[in-house]
Design an enzyme around this catalytic site. Structure first.
Site, PDB file in Angstrom:
ATOM      1  N   GLU A  19       0.866  -1.174   0.000  1.00 35.70           N
ATOM      2  CA  GLU A  19       0.000   0.000   0.000  1.00 35.70           C
ATOM      3  C   GLU A  19       0.905   1.226   0.000  1.00 35.70           C
ATOM      4  O   GLU A  19       1.745   1.379   0.876  1.00 35.70           O
ATOM      5  CB  GLU A  19      -0.895   0.015   1.238  1.00 35.70           C
ATOM      6  CG  GLU A  19      -1.797   1.235   1.336  1.00 35.70           C
ATOM      7  CD  GLU A  19      -2.652   1.244   2.599  1.00 35.70           C
ATOM      8  OE1 GLU A  19      -3.563   2.083   2.690  1.00 35.70           O
ATOM      9  OE2 GLU A  19      -2.384   0.420   3.506  1.00 35.70           O
TER      10      GLU A  19
ATOM     11  N   GLU B 194      -8.857  10.821   4.867  1.00 36.40           N
ATOM     12  CA  GLU B 194      -9.098  10.023   6.062  1.00 36.40           C
ATOM     13  C   GLU B 194      -9.345  10.964   7.243  1.00 36.40           C
ATOM     14  O   GLU B 194      -8.398  11.520   7.795  1.00 36.40           O
ATOM     15  CB  GLU B 194      -7.894   9.131   6.378  1.00 36.40           C
ATOM     16  CG  GLU B 194      -7.663   8.005   5.390  1.00 36.40           C
ATOM     17  CD  GLU B 194      -6.469   7.143   5.773  1.00 36.40           C
ATOM     18  OE1 GLU B 194      -6.600   5.911   5.775  1.00 36.40           O
ATOM     19  OE2 GLU B 194      -5.400   7.714   6.075  1.00 36.40           O
TER      20      GLU B 194
END
Length: 247
Positions: A142, A227
């Site tokens: 990631e 986020e």
């Protein structure tokens, strides 16, 4: 014949965009957005109290515009969601076969509360196969690129390198494991980057040349969004695009 002034034309255009905008509010709601898919992805909502909505404003050619409005409290160290757009076209190419991966992202906080805790970031997924669902057993790496990280929040792992230069910007590189994949996060070392126009291939090359990522890995997904941890804000993306050009 009645002449229409420039401000009236601008107002009419704004009203037209608003009237065509579509908003999603559900935990895992998604919406087709041209070459992209806009998703709420409220995977961590149970760790807090609040709400979030995402609005598709427009799609033009290979670009998209959207906004996310969020308001979260409790558990300040827990991510509540990753509202994002997923590219439906920039994927499935092996790192060794990428000539370039141009991207452009212009964004701003239209409103924000004091002391918000949130990031604004790319979330890019590598795997051994050309396709694979992000954050699953298909994922090997990631790759996050934090264009903003407010309120003292930190990426996964720890800092391994400081003030490195990639694609013309300064970054602190964080790394560490998460589930079955390894995370590399380029966190801006010079404040918010609200106009970002780069070649993602420079990040990919850095990882293959310096961090042991095999060039046989494939780009399985490129997501872009925010986020939120706590606070409230309206994040507006006026224009975003991404592509992968093969050799």
């Amino acid at each position: 014949m009645r002449l229409v002034s420039a401000p009236t034309v601008a107002s009419a255009l704004s009203l037209a965009l608003l009237s065509s905008a579509q908003t999603i509010t559900g935990q895992y709601d998604c919406l087709p957005a041209g070459d992209f898919t806009l998703c709420q992805n409220l995977w961590g909502e149970l760790s807090g109290v609040g709400n979030q909505s995402s609005t598709l404003i427009s799609t033009t050619g290979d670009a998209v515009s959207w906004s996310t409005t969020w308001n979260w409290a409790n558990n300040a160290n827990n991510v509540k969601s990753y509202a994002n757009v997923l590219s439906n076209t920039a994927k499935g190419v092996q790192l060794s076969n990428i000539a370039s991966a141009p991207t452009s992202w212009s964004w701003t906080y239209e409103t924000q509360s004091d002391g918000i805790r949130a990031d604004v970031s790319y979330d890019i997924w590598f795997g051994k196969a050309p396709s694979g669902v992000a954050a699953t057993s298909a994922s090997s790496y990631e790759i996050m690129i934090w264009l903003s990280g407010q309120g003292g929040i930190q990426p996964v792992g720890s800092v391994t390198k400081s003030n490195i230069t990639v694609a013309g910007f300064q970054w602190d590189l964080w790394s560490g494991p998460n589930a079955n994949w390894e995370v590399f996060s380029f966190k801006t070392a010079s404040g918010d980057i609200t106009d970002f126009d780069v070649d993602l291939q420079e990040f990919f090359t850095y990882l293959t040349e310096n961090e042991g990522v095999a060039s046989t890995q494939y780009v399985q997904a490129i997501q872009t969004g925010t986020e939120p941890f706590t606070g409230n804000a309206v994040l507006m993306t006026s224009s975003y695009s991404v592509a992968i050009n093969s050799l």
